[in-house]
Scaffold this motif. Structure first.
Motif, PDB file in Angstrom:
ATOM      1  N   LEU A   1      49.527 -40.364  47.391  1.00 39.75           N
ATOM      2  CA  LEU A   1      49.807 -39.835  46.057  1.00 39.75           C
ATOM      3  C   LEU A   1      48.507 -39.391  45.412  1.00 39.75           C
ATOM      4  O   LEU A   1      47.408 -39.731  45.864  1.00 39.75           O
ATOM      5  CB  LEU A   1      50.496 -40.871  45.165  1.00 39.75           C
ATOM      6  N   ALA A   2      48.653 -38.614  44.350  1.00 31.37           N
ATOM      7  CA  ALA A   2      47.511 -38.174  43.552  1.00 31.37           C
ATOM      8  C   ALA A   2      47.830 -38.404  42.092  1.00 31.37           C
ATOM      9  O   ALA A   2      48.986 -38.291  41.665  1.00 31.37           O
ATOM     10  CB  ALA A   2      47.209 -36.697  43.801  1.00 31.37           C
ATOM     11  N   VAL A   3      46.807 -38.743  41.332  1.00 29.61           N
ATOM     12  CA  VAL A   3      46.916 -38.799  39.881  1.00 29.61           C
ATOM     13  C   VAL A   3      46.253 -37.546  39.339  1.00 29.61           C
ATOM     14  O   VAL A   3      45.100 -37.254  39.684  1.00 29.61           O
ATOM     15  CB  VAL A   3      46.223 -40.052  39.310  1.00 29.61           C
ATOM     16  N   ARG A   4      46.974 -36.783  38.526  1.00 28.54           N
ATOM     17  CA  ARG A   4      46.432 -35.535  37.998  1.00 28.54           C
ATOM     18  C   ARG A   4      46.630 -35.463  36.497  1.00 28.54           C
ATOM     19  O   ARG A   4      47.612 -35.968  35.958  1.00 28.54           O
ATOM     20  CB  ARG A   4      47.083 -34.319  38.678  1.00 28.54           C
ATOM     21  N   ILE A   5      45.665 -34.802  35.865  1.00 33.06           N
ATOM     22  CA  ILE A   5      45.697 -34.589  34.424  1.00 33.06           C
ATOM     23  C   ILE A   5      45.889 -33.110  34.179  1.00 33.06           C
ATOM     24  O   ILE A   5      45.173 -32.278  34.726  1.00 33.06           O
ATOM     25  CB  ILE A   5      44.373 -35.041  33.754  1.00 33.06           C
ATOM     26  N   GLY A   6      46.872 -32.749  33.356  1.00 36.37           N
ATOM     27  CA  GLY A   6      47.071 -31.338  33.046  1.00 36.37           C
ATOM     28  C   GLY A   6      48.509 -31.036  32.734  1.00 36.37           C
ATOM     29  O   GLY A   6      49.316 -31.935  32.454  1.00 36.37           O
ATOM     30  N   ARG A   7      48.819 -29.765  32.806  1.00 35.49           N
ATOM     31  CA  ARG A   7      50.204 -29.318  32.725  1.00 35.49           C
ATOM     32  C   ARG A   7      50.686 -29.040  34.132  1.00 35.49           C
ATOM     33  O   ARG A   7      49.990 -28.401  34.922  1.00 35.49           O
ATOM     34  CB  ARG A   7      50.308 -28.056  31.868  1.00 35.49           C
TER      35      ARG A   7
ATOM     36  N   LEU B   1      55.617 -30.615  45.114  1.00 31.51           N
ATOM     37  CA  LEU B   1      55.332 -32.032  44.966  1.00 31.51           C
ATOM     38  C   LEU B   1      56.279 -32.682  43.955  1.00 31.51           C
ATOM     39  O   LEU B   1      56.731 -32.043  43.009  1.00 31.51           O
ATOM     40  CB  LEU B   1      53.888 -32.239  44.515  1.00 31.51           C
ATOM     41  N   ILE B   2      56.557 -33.944  44.173  1.00 34.81           N
ATOM     42  CA  ILE B   2      57.362 -34.727  43.244  1.00 34.81           C
ATOM     43  C   ILE B   2      56.425 -35.378  42.232  1.00 34.81           C
ATOM     44  O   ILE B   2      55.371 -35.890  42.600  1.00 34.81           O
ATOM     45  CB  ILE B   2      58.169 -35.804  43.981  1.00 34.81           C
ATOM     46  N   ALA B   3      56.794 -35.350  40.961  1.00 33.49           N
ATOM     47  CA  ALA B   3      55.899 -35.848  39.916  1.00 33.49           C
ATOM     48  C   ALA B   3      56.599 -36.888  39.057  1.00 33.49           C
ATOM     49  O   ALA B   3      57.803 -36.807  38.796  1.00 33.49           O
ATOM     50  CB  ALA B   3      55.410 -34.701  39.036  1.00 33.49           C
TER      51      ALA B   3
ATOM     52  N   ALA C   1      51.615 -38.910  38.308  1.00 33.03           N
ATOM     53  CA  ALA C   1      51.508 -39.325  39.699  1.00 33.03           C
ATOM     54  C   ALA C   1      52.315 -38.336  40.522  1.00 33.03           C
ATOM     55  O   ALA C   1      53.487 -38.078  40.219  1.00 33.03           O
ATOM     56  CB  ALA C   1      52.042 -40.737  39.887  1.00 33.03           C
ATOM     57  N   LEU C   2      51.694 -37.756  41.540  1.00 36.87           N
ATOM     58  CA  LEU C   2      52.362 -36.786  42.394  1.00 36.87           C
ATOM     59  C   LEU C   2      52.358 -37.281  43.831  1.00 36.87           C
ATOM     60  O   LEU C   2      51.370 -37.859  44.295  1.00 36.87           O
ATOM     61  CB  LEU C   2      51.659 -35.419  42.337  1.00 36.87           C
ATOM     62  N   TYR C   3      53.466 -37.034  44.537  1.00 39.55           N
ATOM     63  CA  TYR C   3      53.543 -37.417  45.934  1.00 39.55           C
ATOM     64  C   TYR C   3      54.364 -36.376  46.682  1.00 39.55           C
ATOM     65  O   TYR C   3      55.142 -35.614  46.086  1.00 39.55           O
ATOM     66  CB  TYR C   3      54.124 -38.820  46.104  1.00 39.55           C
ATOM     67  N   PRO C   4      54.167 -36.294  48.003  1.00 42.49           N
ATOM     68  CA  PRO C   4      54.836 -35.237  48.779  1.00 42.49           C
ATOM     69  C   PRO C   4      56.347 -35.393  48.776  1.00 42.49           C
ATOM     70  O   PRO C   4      56.864 -36.505  48.705  1.00 42.49           O
ATOM     71  CB  PRO C   4      54.261 -35.411  50.188  1.00 42.49           C
ATOM     72  N   PRO C   5      57.072 -34.288  48.874  1.00 37.84           N
ATOM     73  CA  PRO C   5      58.532 -34.349  48.938  1.00 37.84           C
ATOM     74  C   PRO C   5      59.000 -34.673  50.349  1.00 37.84           C
ATOM     75  O   PRO C   5      58.203 -34.785  51.274  1.00 37.84           O
ATOM     76  CB  PRO C   5      58.943 -32.927  48.541  1.00 37.84           C
ATOM     77  N   GLY C   6      60.293 -34.796  50.492  1.00 33.23           N
ATOM     78  CA  GLY C   6      60.862 -34.942  51.823  1.00 33.23           C
ATOM     79  C   GLY C   6      60.818 -36.348  52.378  1.00 33.23           C
ATOM     80  O   GLY C   6      61.121 -36.583  53.530  1.00 33.23           O
TER      81      GLY C   6
END
Length: 311
Positions: A138-144, A150-152, A267-272
């Motif tokens: 997963l990734a933590v991202r800041i923004g719009r 990706l699933i968020a 928090a974003l992670y790959p789909p599927g």
């Protein structure tokens, strides 16, 4: 099972060498497992050339099922362990540098203390990583959020505040309207689109923008914060970065009645694939640690929190 795991790694990394590095085995072992899997199935899964590797149509279909099967097995393992309060294995996480140092450090250490059989590989970098090809959970991202496969999950709101040092404001005066910023010295964060920095919605519901000329441009928010505290100019930064400086009086919020554009921590992670128990537990932990509203929006007696745009 090793054959299937190897095939998935080859498909996701795009090559034998990269898959071998991820798995911690020799290239010859990856090639052998892939060949044995194809011979067992009686089909070709991968097209091999001297320059690249690609999946056949059958390989693409098999990959989708294989990913799901591996995810289900991992989820079953983790859920069984979670029934006894134990999570194990590795989490590979990407996060932006300043946010990671300031706010992920206590969250990660607390999580590891609660799960002694879990280990975390945390990459703090402001670049946008490729979660699938680089093997991140997963990734933590800041923004719009942009359109993405990706699933968020939204962890917390992130609000911008415009501020400057008391010394700077004593010398140059307090801006009373956004348009007054054009007469001030501006310190700009380069990873945000320039026209978005001073963007707000007026009383008629229209988006307005001012673009003062920047004296200093940097891709590091901590550096700009230090420059603002030294009296070099005005900054627009997320409250998670400057909240302590505001609480302690080193920076003063200005134009706090303006609805500046709002970001979010995600928090974003790959789909599927199913969200594994360890990823789910970590994401839940982050949301609990940050809160809503998050603790960094409490600016204390120094000034009110900037109101956020809806959306």
């Amino acid at each position: 099972m090793a054959e299937i795991e190897t095939f998935v790694q080859v498909a996701e990394s795009g090559g034998i060498g990269a898959a071998a590095e991820r798995l911690g085995v020799a290239k010859s072992a990856v090639s052998r497992r892939l060949k044995e899997l194809e011979e067992r199935l009686g089909v070709r899964l991968v097209n091999r050339t001297t320059r690249q590797l690609s999946l056949t149509d059958t390989g693409k279909t098999y990959y989708e099922r294989a990913v799901q099967i591996l995810a289900d097995l991992e989820d079953a393992d983790q859920n069984a362990a979670a029934l006894h309060g134990a999570l194990s294995g590795r989490l590979k996480i990407a996060a932006p540098q300043s946010f990671g140092v300031m706010h992920l450090t206590p969250a990660v250490t607390g999580f590891l203390n609660n799960h002694p059989e879990l280990w975390i590989d945390l990459d703090l970098n402001d670049r946008r990583v490729d979660l699938v090809n680089e093997g991140f959970d997963l990734a933590v991202r800041i923004g719009r959020l942009e359109d993405s496969s990706l699933i968020a999950r939204r962890l917390a709101p992130v609000r911008n505040v415009v501020c400057a040092s008391p010394d700077y404001l004593a010398r140059h005066g307090m801006p009373e309207r956004p348009e007054d910023l054009m007469a001030h010295t501006y310190l700009r964060y380069s990873n945000v689109p320039e026209r978005r920095v001073f963007s707000w919605i007026d009383e008629h519901g229209r988006e307005r923008v001012v673009n003062p000329k920047a004296r200093l441009v940097s891709n590091n928010g901590n550096m700009l914060q230090a420059a603002a505290e030294a009296g070099l100019g005005i900054i627009s930064q997320p409250t998670f970065l400057v909240y302590q400086s505001i609480r302690e009086g080193r920076l003063v919020p200005i134009l706090t009645d303006i609805e500046w554009w709002q970001l979010g921590a995600y928090a974003l992670y790959p789909p599927g694939r199913h969200l594994s128990a360890k990823v789910r537990a970590f994401v839940d932990h982050l949301a609990t640690c940050f809160g809503d509203p998050p603790y960094w929006d409490d600016l204390g007696a120094a000034g009110p929190v900037v109101r956020a745009m809806a959306g």
